[in-house]
Design an enzyme around this catalytic site. Sequence first.
Site, PDB file in Angstrom:
ATOM      1  N   ALA A  81       0.841  -1.213   0.000  1.00 24.75           N
ATOM      2  CA  ALA A  81       0.000   0.000   0.000  1.00 24.75           C
ATOM      3  C   ALA A  81       0.868   1.251   0.000  1.00 24.75           C
ATOM      4  CB  ALA A  81      -0.911   0.003   1.226  1.00 24.75           C
ATOM      5  N   ASN A  99       1.528   9.175   3.682  1.00 28.35           N
ATOM      6  CA  ASN A  99       1.003   7.874   3.273  1.00 28.35           C
ATOM      7  C   ASN A  99       2.070   6.780   3.407  1.00 28.35           C
ATOM      8  OD1 ASN A  99      -0.581   5.877   1.859  1.00 28.35           O
ATOM      9  ND2 ASN A  99      -1.711   7.591   0.994  1.00 28.35           N
ATOM     10  N   SER A 124      11.874  -0.010  -4.234  1.00 24.59           N
ATOM     11  CA  SER A 124      11.930   0.414  -5.636  1.00 24.59           C
ATOM     12  C   SER A 124      13.364   0.691  -6.053  1.00 24.59           C
ATOM     13  CB  SER A 124      11.094   1.694  -5.772  1.00 24.59           C
ATOM     14  OG  SER A 124      11.398   2.346  -6.969  1.00 24.59           O
ATOM     15  N   TYR A 149       9.036  10.776  -3.658  1.00 25.42           N
ATOM     16  CA  TYR A 149       8.577   9.376  -3.660  1.00 25.42           C
ATOM     17  C   TYR A 149       9.731   8.425  -3.344  1.00 25.42           C
ATOM     18  CZ  TYR A 149       7.569   4.780  -5.625  1.00 25.42           C
ATOM     19  OH  TYR A 149       7.453   3.424  -5.811  1.00 25.42           O
ATOM     20  N   LYS A 153      10.675   5.741   0.013  1.00 20.58           N
ATOM     21  CA  LYS A 153      11.092   4.327  -0.035  1.00 20.58           C
ATOM     22  C   LYS A 153      12.414   4.135   0.714  1.00 20.58           C
ATOM     23  CE  LYS A 153       7.685   2.656  -2.371  1.00 20.58           C
ATOM     24  NZ  LYS A 153       6.732   1.759  -1.717  1.00 20.58           N
ATOM     25  N   ARG A 231      15.181   0.823 -19.643  1.00 16.57           N
ATOM     26  CA  ARG A 231      14.728   0.362 -18.339  1.00 16.57           C
ATOM     27  C   ARG A 231      14.713  -1.165 -18.322  1.00 16.57           C
ATOM     28  NH1 ARG A 231      15.548   4.863 -17.604  1.00 16.57           N
ATOM     29  NH2 ARG A 231      14.215   6.547 -16.827  1.00 16.57           N
ATOM     30  N   ARG A 292      11.498  14.114 -20.474  1.00 18.57           N
ATOM     31  CA  ARG A 292      10.702  14.312 -19.251  1.00 18.57           C
ATOM     32  C   ARG A 292      11.681  14.650 -18.127  1.00 18.57           C
ATOM     33  NH1 ARG A 292       7.130   9.252 -17.091  1.00 18.57           N
ATOM     34  NH2 ARG A 292       9.176   8.436 -16.584  1.00 18.57           N
TER      35      ARG A 292
HETATM   36  P1  NAD Z   1      -1.195   0.617  -6.935  1.00 16.03           P
HETATM   37  O1  NAD Z   1      -1.537   2.048  -6.721  1.00 16.03           O
HETATM   38  O2  NAD Z   1      -1.845  -0.103  -8.047  1.00 16.03           O
HETATM   39  O3  NAD Z   1      -1.461  -0.209  -5.594  1.00 16.03           O
HETATM   40  C1  NAD Z   1      -1.368   0.358  -4.324  1.00 16.03           C
HETATM   41  C2  NAD Z   1      -2.633   0.012  -3.566  1.00 16.03           C
HETATM   42  O4  NAD Z   1      -2.546   0.580  -2.259  1.00 16.03           O
HETATM   43  C3  NAD Z   1      -3.899   0.575  -4.210  1.00 16.03           C
HETATM   44  O5  NAD Z   1      -4.851  -0.454  -4.324  1.00 16.03           O
HETATM   45  C4  NAD Z   1      -4.370   1.667  -3.260  1.00 16.03           C
HETATM   46  O6  NAD Z   1      -5.772   1.762  -3.237  1.00 16.03           O
HETATM   47  C5  NAD Z   1      -3.786   1.195  -1.929  1.00 16.03           C
HETATM   48  N1  NAD Z   1      -3.460   2.254  -0.980  1.00 16.03           N
HETATM   49  C6  NAD Z   1      -2.783   3.414  -1.190  1.00 16.03           C
HETATM   50  N2  NAD Z   1      -2.645   4.088  -0.048  1.00 16.03           N
HETATM   51  C7  NAD Z   1      -3.260   3.344   0.928  1.00 16.03           C
HETATM   52  C8  NAD Z   1      -3.441   3.506   2.320  1.00 16.03           C
HETATM   53  N3  NAD Z   1      -2.955   4.580   2.960  1.00 16.03           N
HETATM   54  N4  NAD Z   1      -4.090   2.551   2.999  1.00 16.03           N
HETATM   55  C9  NAD Z   1      -4.571   1.455   2.364  1.00 16.03           C
HETATM   56  N5  NAD Z   1      -4.433   1.243   1.049  1.00 16.03           N
HETATM   57  C10 NAD Z   1      -3.761   2.177   0.338  1.00 16.03           C
HETATM   58  O7  NAD Z   1       0.392   0.563  -7.064  1.00 16.03           O
HETATM   59  P2  NAD Z   1       1.305  -0.669  -7.486  1.00 16.03           P
HETATM   60  O8  NAD Z   1       1.891  -0.371  -8.817  1.00 16.03           O
HETATM   61  O9  NAD Z   1       0.590  -1.940  -7.273  1.00 16.03           O
HETATM   62  O10 NAD Z   1       2.490  -0.512  -6.433  1.00 16.03           O
HETATM   63  C11 NAD Z   1       2.498  -1.245  -5.230  1.00 16.03           C
HETATM   64  C12 NAD Z   1       3.735  -0.869  -4.438  1.00 16.03           C
HETATM   65  O11 NAD Z   1       4.896  -1.127  -5.208  1.00 16.03           O
HETATM   66  C13 NAD Z   1       3.795   0.611  -4.054  1.00 16.03           C
HETATM   67  O12 NAD Z   1       4.305   0.700  -2.756  1.00 16.03           O
HETATM   68  C14 NAD Z   1       4.771   1.183  -5.043  1.00 16.03           C
HETATM   69  O13 NAD Z   1       5.438   2.306  -4.530  1.00 16.03           O
HETATM   70  C15 NAD Z   1       5.721   0.015  -5.243  1.00 16.03           C
HETATM   71  N6  NAD Z   1       6.402   0.049  -6.543  1.00 16.03           N
HETATM   72  C16 NAD Z   1       5.667   0.082  -7.689  1.00 16.03           C
HETATM   73  C17 NAD Z   1       6.311   0.144  -8.916  1.00 16.03           C
HETATM   74  C18 NAD Z   1       5.526   0.204 -10.210  1.00 16.03           C
HETATM   75  O14 NAD Z   1       6.109   0.530 -11.247  1.00 16.03           O
HETATM   76  N7  NAD Z   1       4.241  -0.105 -10.214  1.00 16.03           N
HETATM   77  C19 NAD Z   1       7.716   0.161  -8.974  1.00 16.03           C
HETATM   78  C20 NAD Z   1       8.434   0.122  -7.771  1.00 16.03           C
HETATM   79  C21 NAD Z   1       7.766   0.055  -6.558  1.00 16.03           C
HETATM   80  N1  UDP Z   2       7.957   7.289 -21.316  1.00 17.31           N
HETATM   81  C1  UDP Z   2       7.651   7.853 -22.540  1.00 17.31           C
HETATM   82  N2  UDP Z   2       6.363   8.237 -22.772  1.00 17.31           N
HETATM   83  C2  UDP Z   2       5.366   8.067 -21.845  1.00 17.31           C
HETATM   84  C3  UDP Z   2       5.691   7.473 -20.602  1.00 17.31           C
HETATM   85  C4  UDP Z   2       7.004   7.102 -20.371  1.00 17.31           C
HETATM   86  O1  UDP Z   2       8.520   8.025 -23.393  1.00 17.31           O
HETATM   87  O2  UDP Z   2       4.222   8.467 -22.113  1.00 17.31           O
HETATM   88  C5  UDP Z   2       9.353   6.872 -21.056  1.00 17.31           C
HETATM   89  C6  UDP Z   2       9.971   7.551 -19.846  1.00 17.31           C
HETATM   90  O3  UDP Z   2      10.545   8.778 -20.209  1.00 17.31           O
HETATM   91  C7  UDP Z   2      11.006   6.514 -19.411  1.00 17.31           C
HETATM   92  C8  UDP Z   2      10.378   5.173 -19.826  1.00 17.31           C
HETATM   93  O4  UDP Z   2       9.356   5.498 -20.775  1.00 17.31           O
HETATM   94  O5  UDP Z   2      12.182   6.701 -20.152  1.00 17.31           O
HETATM   95  C9  UDP Z   2       9.750   4.430 -18.661  1.00 17.31           C
HETATM   96  O6  UDP Z   2       8.884   5.334 -18.000  1.00 17.31           O
HETATM   97  P1  UDP Z   2       7.964   4.878 -16.776  1.00 17.31           P
HETATM   98  O7  UDP Z   2       7.309   6.101 -16.259  1.00 17.31           O
HETATM   99  O8  UDP Z   2       7.105   3.739 -17.216  1.00 17.31           O
HETATM  100  O9  UDP Z   2       8.985   4.267 -15.730  1.00 17.31           O
HETATM  101  P2  UDP Z   2      10.206   4.987 -14.926  1.00 17.31           P
HETATM  102  O10 UDP Z   2      10.457   6.302 -15.549  1.00 17.31           O
HETATM  103  O11 UDP Z   2       9.696   5.079 -13.552  1.00 17.31           O
HETATM  104  O12 UDP Z   2      11.345   4.053 -15.058  1.00 17.31           O
END
Ligand code: NAD
Ligand code: UDP
Length: 336
Positions: A81, A99, A124, A149, A153, A231, A292
């Site tokens: 979460a 959060n 992450s 963010y 972490k 990536r 970006r």
């Molecule tokens: P997501 O937003 O789909 O899932 C997070 C869930 O947590 C959601 O269902 C949301 O409703 C719930 N949530 C948020 N705040 C809350 C709170 N205070 N109490 C209870 N529930 C809460 O995101 P995700 O992509 O599934 O990511 C999950 C975890 O992995 C996150 O901690 C994120 O930072 C980490 N992460 C994600 C990525 C990615 O690219 N998706 C990469 C690295 C790390």
């Molecule tokens: N990116 C892009 N167009 C988009 C979204 C992402 O070119 O609309 C690129 C972004 O600049 C990065 C890569 O895709 O180089 C991965 O982006 P994402 O946000 O998925 O992951 P992160 O940047 O967190 O690695």
Amino acid sequence: MNVLVTGGAGYIGSHICAQLCACGHTPVILDDFSNAKPDIPARLQQLTGQRPVVYRGDVRDAALLDHVFAAAEIGAVIHTAGKKAVGESVTDPQLYYENNVHGLLALTKAMAVHGVFTLVFSSSATVYSETNPVPYREGNAVLAGTSPYGRTKLIAEWILKDLAAADARWRVALLRYFNPIGADPSGLIGDDPAGVPNNLMPYICQVAAGVRPELTVFGNDYPTADGTCERDYIHVSDLAAGHIQALEYLAAHAGVLEVNLGTGQPVSVLGLIETFIKATGQPVPYRIGPRRAGDIPAYYAAVEKAKTVLGFEAACSVEQMCCDAWRFAKNSYGGI
Ligand code: NAD
Ligand code: UDP
């Protein structure tokens, strides 16, 4: 074992719940549904044959946590979460520290009170400083967190390391995710962000489905082979499997494990678009736009530690990730 999955209705959490069921565990979901669709528990039931127990609420709610731990015999916690949008964390850092950091503190406090000391944490690759050579390697890497963010972490990792140093009962896995994409092959669960997607794969899917007219590639003048950022994309089901392996590891080891979950294979933005088009047969109109802010040219995971310590190896190809992401998107957006 009953495993509490905070954020269990989210993108990664729902895939973890599916894998827990497949391995004979019982997921208990705590989610406030701030970023999850209400039908996820029903979809998980359709996928696994098991209706997960769901507590709707905030992970910072101490009374709710107390209730959850008292009601079910929780053997371990997987804490996903949290808030995850880098840009939003820059404009509203308070929301992110509240959060992500307060959430972890409330959770670990409740865990200790109820005698649960096994925790798998969603960390992450953003905890690595871009000054590290690639691939990013655990151990003596420089950690920085390049956005509010990322810093939530990093702070969470520090908190968990300090807790484990103070009390030998803690068993913690810090799983540093690289770029999870794709969806369960059933097409029932996947990445379905609200509003305009920040991430590349959901954006590609929405363009392919006709929800958005074109994709903007953020810069093609980076020092990489084709000029676009590279990536390490990992299939979300592989990533979810890593959590089961982490739980198995923690059953035998106390202390803190920090480990990358990636494939070790860099893929460029253009490379991912081309693979998607080839694998799905869908056109993805795109144009090259400006860079970006904050993007790092290239990074990917060192994967040896995950293999040696957890026995983890990502199995799915980038083609598979694209096909599975597209299957879910077609179901969600009614694409061609
Ligand atoms: P997501 O937003 O789909 O899932 C997070 C869930 O947590 C959601 O269902 C949301 O409703 C719930 N949530 C948020 N705040 C809350 C709170 N205070 N109490 C209870 N529930 C809460 O995101 P995700 O992509 O599934 O990511 C999950 C975890 O992995 C996150 O901690 C994120 O930072 C980490 N992460 C994600 C990525 C990615 O690219 N998706 C990469 C690295 C790390
Ligand atoms: N990116 C892009 N167009 C988009 C979204 C992402 O070119 O609309 C690129 C972004 O600049 C990065 C890569 O895709 O180089 C991965 O982006 P994402 O946000 O998925 O992951 P992160 O940047 O967190 O690695």
